[in-house]
Design a protein around this motif. Structure first.
Motif, PDB file in Angstrom:
ATOM      1  N   VAL A   1       0.836  -1.064  -0.190  1.00 63.55           N
ATOM      2  CA  VAL A   1       0.097   0.022   0.062  1.00 63.55           C
ATOM      3  C   VAL A   1       0.963   1.241  -0.172  1.00 63.55           C
ATOM      4  CG1 VAL A   1      -1.675   1.311   1.246  1.00 63.55           C
ATOM      5  CG2 VAL A   1      -1.957  -1.110   1.088  1.00 63.55           C
ATOM      6  N   THR A   2       1.919   1.264   0.843  1.00 61.59           N
ATOM      7  CA  THR A   2       2.774   2.351   0.893  1.00 61.59           C
ATOM      8  C   THR A   2       3.609   2.894  -0.305  1.00 61.59           C
ATOM      9  OG1 THR A   2       4.349   1.476   2.159  1.00 61.59           O
ATOM     10  CG2 THR A   2       2.751   2.530   3.541  1.00 61.59           C
ATOM     11  N   THR A   3       3.979   1.724  -0.954  1.00 64.26           N
ATOM     12  CA  THR A   3       4.923   1.583  -2.118  1.00 64.26           C
ATOM     13  C   THR A   3       4.033   2.191  -3.294  1.00 64.26           C
ATOM     14  OG1 THR A   3       6.347  -0.048  -1.353  1.00 64.26           O
ATOM     15  CG2 THR A   3       6.325   0.581  -3.673  1.00 64.26           C
ATOM     16  N   VAL A   4       2.657   1.738  -3.502  1.00 64.11           N
ATOM     17  CA  VAL A   4       1.859   2.107  -4.697  1.00 64.11           C
ATOM     18  C   VAL A   4       1.274   3.161  -4.467  1.00 64.11           C
ATOM     19  CG1 VAL A   4      -0.459   1.347  -5.891  1.00 64.11           C
ATOM     20  CG2 VAL A   4       1.302  -0.269  -5.378  1.00 64.11           C
ATOM     21  N   VAL A   5       0.799   3.534  -3.286  1.00 64.50           N
ATOM     22  CA  VAL A   5       0.201   4.875  -3.053  1.00 64.50           C
ATOM     23  C   VAL A   5       1.351   6.078  -2.863  1.00 64.50           C
ATOM     24  CG1 VAL A   5      -1.083   6.180  -1.388  1.00 64.50           C
ATOM     25  CG2 VAL A   5      -1.859   4.032  -2.143  1.00 64.50           C
ATOM     26  N   GLY A   6       2.261   5.794  -2.196  1.00 61.93           N
ATOM     27  CA  GLY A   6       3.385   6.688  -1.779  1.00 61.93           C
ATOM     28  C   GLY A   6       4.171   7.105  -3.226  1.00 61.93           C
ATOM     29  N   ALA A   7       4.420   6.134  -3.888  1.00 62.14           N
ATOM     30  CA  ALA A   7       5.286   6.457  -5.128  1.00 62.14           C
ATOM     31  C   ALA A   7       4.571   7.115  -6.239  1.00 62.14           C
ATOM     32  CB  ALA A   7       5.737   4.994  -5.623  1.00 62.14           C
ATOM     33  N   THR A   8       3.315   6.694  -6.318  1.00 62.83           N
ATOM     34  CA  THR A   8       2.462   7.255  -7.501  1.00 62.83           C
ATOM     35  C   THR A   8       2.128   8.830  -7.017  1.00 62.83           C
ATOM     36  OG1 THR A   8       0.571   6.601  -6.481  1.00 62.83           O
ATOM     37  CG2 THR A   8       1.515   5.249  -8.307  1.00 62.83           C
ATOM     38  N   MET A   9       1.818   8.981  -5.706  1.00 67.33           N
ATOM     39  CA  MET A   9       1.492  10.363  -5.367  1.00 67.33           C
ATOM     40  C   MET A   9       2.671  11.428  -4.867  1.00 67.33           C
ATOM     41  SD  MET A   9      -1.819  10.295  -5.493  1.00 67.33           S
ATOM     42  CE  MET A   9      -2.249  11.431  -4.762  1.00 67.33           C
ATOM     43  N   LEU A  10       3.917  10.784  -4.998  1.00 72.92           N
ATOM     44  CA  LEU A  10       4.939  11.528  -4.799  1.00 72.92           C
ATOM     45  C   LEU A  10       5.260  13.032  -5.391  1.00 72.92           C
ATOM     46  CD1 LEU A  10       7.390  12.585  -2.612  1.00 72.92           C
ATOM     47  CD2 LEU A  10       8.683  10.833  -4.365  1.00 72.92           C
ATOM     48  N   LYS A  11       5.094  12.889  -6.682  1.00 74.58           N
ATOM     49  CA  LYS A  11       5.122  13.925  -7.587  1.00 74.58           C
ATOM     50  C   LYS A  11       4.013  14.834  -7.354  1.00 74.58           C
ATOM     51  CE  LYS A  11       5.831  14.898 -12.557  1.00 74.58           C
ATOM     52  NZ  LYS A  11       5.886  14.443 -13.694  1.00 74.58           N
ATOM     53  N   SER A  12       2.882  14.350  -7.300  1.00 75.45           N
ATOM     54  CA  SER A  12       1.598  15.380  -6.777  1.00 75.45           C
ATOM     55  C   SER A  12       1.797  16.265  -5.462  1.00 75.45           C
ATOM     56  CB  SER A  12       0.245  14.574  -6.790  1.00 75.45           C
ATOM     57  OG  SER A  12       0.145  13.948  -8.088  1.00 75.45           O
ATOM     58  N   PHE A  13       2.435  15.513  -4.727  1.00 71.74           N
ATOM     59  CA  PHE A  13       2.564  16.056  -3.154  1.00 71.74           C
ATOM     60  C   PHE A  13       3.686  17.213  -3.324  1.00 71.74           C
ATOM     61  CE2 PHE A  13       4.940  15.975   0.780  1.00 71.74           C
ATOM     62  CZ  PHE A  13       3.618  16.549   1.683  1.00 71.74           C
ATOM     63  N   ALA A  14       4.602  16.880  -4.025  1.00 73.67           N
ATOM     64  CA  ALA A  14       5.877  17.974  -4.284  1.00 73.67           C
ATOM     65  C   ALA A  14       5.176  19.086  -4.965  1.00 73.67           C
ATOM     66  CB  ALA A  14       6.834  17.297  -4.896  1.00 73.67           C
ATOM     67  N   LYS A  15       4.348  18.918  -5.997  1.00 74.02           N
ATOM     68  CA  LYS A  15       3.968  19.869  -6.727  1.00 74.02           C
ATOM     69  C   LYS A  15       2.951  20.756  -5.830  1.00 74.02           C
ATOM     70  CE  LYS A  15       1.817  20.421 -11.296  1.00 74.02           C
ATOM     71  NZ  LYS A  15       0.928  19.872 -12.410  1.00 74.02           N
ATOM     72  N   CYS A  16       2.050  20.087  -4.978  1.00 72.40           N
ATOM     73  CA  CYS A  16       1.087  20.676  -3.955  1.00 72.40           C
ATOM     74  C   CYS A  16       1.838  21.749  -2.861  1.00 72.40           C
ATOM     75  CB  CYS A  16       0.263  19.551  -3.168  1.00 72.40           C
ATOM     76  SG  CYS A  16      -0.913  20.225  -2.279  1.00 72.40           S
ATOM     77  N   ILE A  17       2.976  21.250  -2.524  1.00 76.32           N
ATOM     78  CA  ILE A  17       3.687  22.145  -1.459  1.00 76.32           C
ATOM     79  C   ILE A  17       4.526  23.004  -2.233  1.00 76.32           C
ATOM     80  CG2 ILE A  17       3.560  20.357   0.296  1.00 76.32           C
ATOM     81  CD1 ILE A  17       6.651  19.697  -0.257  1.00 76.32           C
ATOM     82  N   GLY A  18       4.644  22.940  -3.443  1.00 77.70           N
ATOM     83  CA  GLY A  18       5.658  24.088  -4.204  1.00 77.70           C
ATOM     84  C   GLY A  18       6.924  23.611  -4.702  1.00 77.70           C
ATOM     85  N   VAL A  19       7.278  22.418  -4.484  1.00 78.68           N
ATOM     86  CA  VAL A  19       8.830  21.738  -4.899  1.00 78.68           C
ATOM     87  C   VAL A  19       8.828  21.364  -6.294  1.00 78.68           C
ATOM     88  CG1 VAL A  19      10.458  20.149  -4.400  1.00 78.68           C
ATOM     89  CG2 VAL A  19       9.112  20.993  -2.721  1.00 78.68           C
TER      90      VAL A  19
END
Length: 97
Positions: free
Chosen positions: A78-96
């Motif tokens: 769960v953490t690998t599938v969800v975390g890996a796919t959402m990392l780019k979106s998360f970085a974009k969301c916080i402005g990185v």
């Protein structure tokens, strides 16, 4: 059990990531990482991987060995599938970038 661990994981990881910067703040010393970098460390650290699974395979299958393997595998997947796919979106969301 896996669901409870998955729900607690963000809070536990936040405590681990933000403890040292809090100590630096109390001591009035500058911390080398910015807030955005700390958020990336927090998020990426929640992704559990193959090392956790490999370690749980070393547990003897006496009483609860299969249960531990199953819970660990669910958490890793769960953490690998969800975390890996959402990392780019998360970085974009916080402005990185």
């Amino acid at each position: 059990m896996a669901v409870l661990i998955l729900l607690a994981l963000p809070f536990i990881r936040a405590i681990m990531v933000y403890t040292l910067p809090a100590i630096y703040c109390v001591l009035r010393k500058p911390f080398l990482l910015s807030g955005k970098e700390l958020k990336i460390c927090w998020y990426s650290g929640m992704v559990r991987g193959v090392i956790a699974f490999a370690l749980c395979l070393q547990i003897p299958e006496e009483k609860h060995g299969n249960f531990i393997v199953l819970v660990t595998l669910v958490i890793v997947m769960v953490t690998t599938v969800v975390g890996a796919t959402m990392l780019k979106s998360f970085a974009k969301c916080i402005g990185v970038k």
